[in-house]
Design an enzyme around this catalytic site. Structure first.
Site, PDB file in Angstrom:
ATOM      1  N   HIS A 281      10.976  27.696  19.865  1.00 13.68           N
ATOM      2  CA  HIS A 281       9.598  27.611  19.368  1.00 13.68           C
ATOM      3  C   HIS A 281       8.809  28.786  19.970  1.00 13.68           C
ATOM      4  O   HIS A 281       9.111  29.231  21.075  1.00 13.68           O
ATOM      5  CB  HIS A 281       9.024  26.280  19.855  1.00 13.68           C
ATOM      6  CG  HIS A 281       7.702  25.918  19.281  1.00 13.68           C
ATOM      7  ND1 HIS A 281       6.511  26.383  19.787  1.00 13.68           N
ATOM      8  CD2 HIS A 281       7.385  25.115  18.247  1.00 13.68           C
ATOM      9  CE1 HIS A 281       5.512  25.876  19.082  1.00 13.68           C
ATOM     10  NE2 HIS A 281       6.016  25.099  18.146  1.00 13.68           N
TER      11      HIS A 281
ATOM     12  N   ASP B  24      12.739  23.023  27.428  1.00 13.53           N
ATOM     13  CA  ASP B  24      11.661  22.569  26.553  1.00 13.53           C
ATOM     14  C   ASP B  24      12.125  21.274  25.886  1.00 13.53           C
ATOM     15  O   ASP B  24      12.977  21.283  25.004  1.00 13.53           O
ATOM     16  CB  ASP B  24      11.369  23.668  25.530  1.00 13.53           C
ATOM     17  CG  ASP B  24      10.369  23.238  24.468  1.00 13.53           C
ATOM     18  OD1 ASP B  24      10.059  22.031  24.386  1.00 13.53           O
ATOM     19  OD2 ASP B  24       9.910  24.109  23.711  1.00 13.53           O
TER      20      ASP B  24
ATOM     21  N   GLN C  60      10.987  18.356  21.542  1.00 13.76           N
ATOM     22  CA  GLN C  60      11.624  17.647  20.421  1.00 13.76           C
ATOM     23  C   GLN C  60      12.716  16.688  20.885  1.00 13.76           C
ATOM     24  O   GLN C  60      13.326  16.008  20.066  1.00 13.76           O
ATOM     25  CB  GLN C  60      12.237  18.656  19.440  1.00 13.76           C
ATOM     26  CG  GLN C  60      11.223  19.521  18.732  1.00 13.76           C
ATOM     27  CD  GLN C  60      10.340  18.745  17.769  1.00 13.76           C
ATOM     28  OE1 GLN C  60      10.699  17.683  17.274  1.00 13.76           O
ATOM     29  NE2 GLN C  60       9.164  19.281  17.505  1.00 13.76           N
TER      30      GLN C  60
ATOM     31  N   LYS D 131       4.248  14.096  20.674  1.00  8.67           N
ATOM     32  CA  LYS D 131       5.534  14.032  19.961  1.00  8.67           C
ATOM     33  C   LYS D 131       6.357  12.847  20.451  1.00  8.67           C
ATOM     34  O   LYS D 131       7.511  12.654  20.076  1.00  8.67           O
ATOM     35  CB  LYS D 131       6.304  15.336  20.144  1.00  8.67           C
ATOM     36  CG  LYS D 131       5.548  16.522  19.555  1.00  8.67           C
ATOM     37  CD  LYS D 131       6.389  17.735  19.419  1.00  8.67           C
ATOM     38  CE  LYS D 131       5.533  18.978  19.314  1.00  8.67           C
ATOM     39  NZ  LYS D 131       5.407  19.479  17.949  1.00  8.67           N
TER      40      LYS D 131
ATOM     41  N   CYS E 112       6.465  27.570  13.560  1.00 11.44           N
ATOM     42  CA  CYS E 112       6.296  28.198  14.878  1.00 11.44           C
ATOM     43  C   CYS E 112       7.633  28.606  15.473  1.00 11.44           C
ATOM     44  O   CYS E 112       7.825  28.530  16.698  1.00 11.44           O
ATOM     45  CB  CYS E 112       5.554  27.287  15.852  1.00 11.44           C
ATOM     46  SG  CYS E 112       3.933  26.823  15.289  1.00 11.44           S
TER      47      CYS E 112
HETATM   48  N1  PMP Z   1       8.503  23.425  21.749  1.00 11.35           N
HETATM   49  C1  PMP Z   1       9.030  22.817  20.690  1.00 11.35           C
HETATM   50  C2  PMP Z   1      10.520  22.755  20.533  1.00 11.35           C
HETATM   51  C3  PMP Z   1       8.183  22.233  19.747  1.00 11.35           C
HETATM   52  O1  PMP Z   1       8.702  21.619  18.680  1.00 11.35           O
HETATM   53  C4  PMP Z   1       6.781  22.291  19.927  1.00 11.35           C
HETATM   54  C5  PMP Z   1       5.809  21.689  18.937  1.00 11.35           C
HETATM   55  N2  PMP Z   1       6.133  21.902  17.583  1.00 11.35           N
HETATM   56  C6  PMP Z   1       6.299  22.938  21.060  1.00 11.35           C
HETATM   57  C7  PMP Z   1       7.185  23.485  21.943  1.00 11.35           C
HETATM   58  C8  PMP Z   1       4.826  23.059  21.328  1.00 11.35           C
HETATM   59  O2  PMP Z   1       4.278  21.821  21.601  1.00 11.35           O
HETATM   60  P1  PMP Z   1       2.698  21.639  21.727  1.00 11.35           P
HETATM   61  O3  PMP Z   1       2.098  22.278  20.515  1.00 11.35           O
HETATM   62  O4  PMP Z   1       2.509  20.169  21.770  1.00 11.35           O
HETATM   63  O5  PMP Z   1       2.272  22.317  22.993  1.00 11.35           O
END
Ligand code: PMP
Length: 407
Positions: A124, A201, A204, A227, A365
């Protein structure tokens, strides 16, 4: 049979019972954010209607109660992740803020010219850009780890790229686009041989399967409450205690200090040193309720159910002519990113929305992971424990009709 029944989760989640464009909602945008059980919604309401106070500094009953809620949330996160102690948990706004915190404190202290940060291509943007900014500032190098055709992280290439220049490996435990679940434990063990640190991270991952940060060998682990069936604006950073102890503070302000004088200040102990300002206290109350809700289910049974549902969805979508799913790595989470020949992903999402089905379209993203497949955008259906085979049937029917309409 003997497994997890999604109805037990569904009945707790009010929004799943609304209609959109005259049709019962099918929420397949869980990768973007999950829906909230009433236990979480009630925790927020109860906090504000019965217990609102700032924490840590008041000497009155409600300040004490709010402090207890906040610290109970920290302890719950520590248990949820298998952390050493609540002191190894720092509250943040979410995954993005947690990664930036590590980049700007640990990173600025430990990354120097010529050092390397290894990041798989499927990450991401929030696990790419903070490292890119740090690398630029420190004249270090951000090195992408290639993917295989099925969306796996190329482990041979990873082993080749590791060296004594590697200071950090930043890797997702589950990809938001391809669903890939890389062998993080093995990658961490290999990285540690070179003395590199590992940030995982978990944005997910946490909603889909149980996590144990110490078993994984994660030096840092980050996730977002929203999430995980919890509120937005709250998330957490786990850091190995000796790493957090050695890190300088990040933002300055109230709550993070010990003594302040114009000649200089001293800082509060970990984790408060990293939590400047008034925190998201109601968010912590909601996150605590979300963790309680999720861990009330048999999580292994939930994971098995989601894998069955993924296989069911793959079979259903295989019947839509011209549909291609990106990512088929073994053990992937229930994320189906796809293209449909002749249709723009934005139109797919718009047409599905007319049928009450919420999916995301765009670059998610994670532009480098789509470009691995020669794409700029795609549609994505991401499933959670409260989704059912009927939800998948609605998606497949709607997509089949779309195909017929353009044929
Ligand atoms: N890492 C991953 C793998 C994600 O899927 C996401 C959110 N789509 C994020 C980071 C960022 O999370 P947040 O916008 O809640 O900070």
């Amino acid at each position: 049979a003997g497994g997890f029944d999604p109805e037990t989760a569904r009945r707790d989640v009010p929004v799943l019972h609304r209609t959109v464009n005259g049709r019962p909602l099918v929420w397949l945008d869980n990768g973007a954010t999950t829906q909230k059980p009433r236990q979480v919604i009630e925790a927020l309401g109860t906090y504000y209607s019965a217990a609102n106070s700032n924490i840590h500094r008041g000497a009155h009953t409600m300040a004490r109660e709010a402090t207890e809620t906040y610290e109970a949330g920290r302890a719950a996160v520590a248990r949820f992740l298998g952390a050493e102690s609540p002191d190894s948990i720092v509250f943040t706004r979410g995954t993005t803020e947690a990664i930036n915190l590590v980049a700007q404190t640990w990173g600025r202290t430990n990354i120097g010219p010529g050092d390397e940060i290894l990041v798989p291509r499927l990450e991401h943007h929030s696990n790419i850009v903070p490292w890119q900014q740090l690398a630029k500032e420190k004249r270090a190098r951000l090195v992408p780890v290639p993917l295989l055709a099925d969306g796996s992280v190329d482990q041979a290439a990873f082993a080749d790229l590791l060296s004594f220049r590697t200071q950090l490996v930043a890797v997702s435990q589950a990809s938001n686009v391809l669903g890939t679940v890389p062998p993080v434990k093995e990658m961490a063990a290999l990285a540690h041989r070179y003395g590199a640190k590992v940030l995982v991270d978990g944005a997910q991952a946490v909603a889909h399967f149980p996590v144990d940060v110490r078993d994984l060998g994660a030096d840092f682990y980050v996730f977002s409450g929203h999430k995980l069936f919890g509120p937005t604006g709250i998330g957490a950073l786990y850091g190995r205690p000796e790493l957090l102890e050695a890190m300088p503070p990040w933002q300055g302000g109230g709550n993070m200090i010990d003594q302040v004088d114009f000649t200089g200040s001293t800082y509060a102990p970990v984790p408060h040193r990293f939590e400047a300002g008034t925190g998201h206290i109601s968010g912590v109350a909601g996150l605590l309720a979300a963790i309680d809700w999720l861990t009330g289910f048999d999580r292994e049974a939930v994971a098995a159910y989601e894998h069955e549902l993924l296989a069911y969805a793959e079979r259903a979508l295989a019947e839509v002519p011209g549909l291609e799913i990106l990512g088929s790595a073994p053990g992937k989470i229930a994320v189906l990113t796809f293209t449909l020949a002749g249709l723009d992903p934005a139109d797919i999402a718009r047409l599905l929305d007319r049928d009450g089905i919420a999916v995301r379209a765009g670059h998610h993203c994670a532009q480098p992971s789509l470009r691995h497949y020669g794409l700029e955008t795609a549609a994505r259906a991401s499933l959670a424990l409260y989704n059912t085979p009927q939800d998948v049937d609605r998606l497949a029917t709607s997509l089949l009709r779309m195909r017929e309409d353009i044929a």
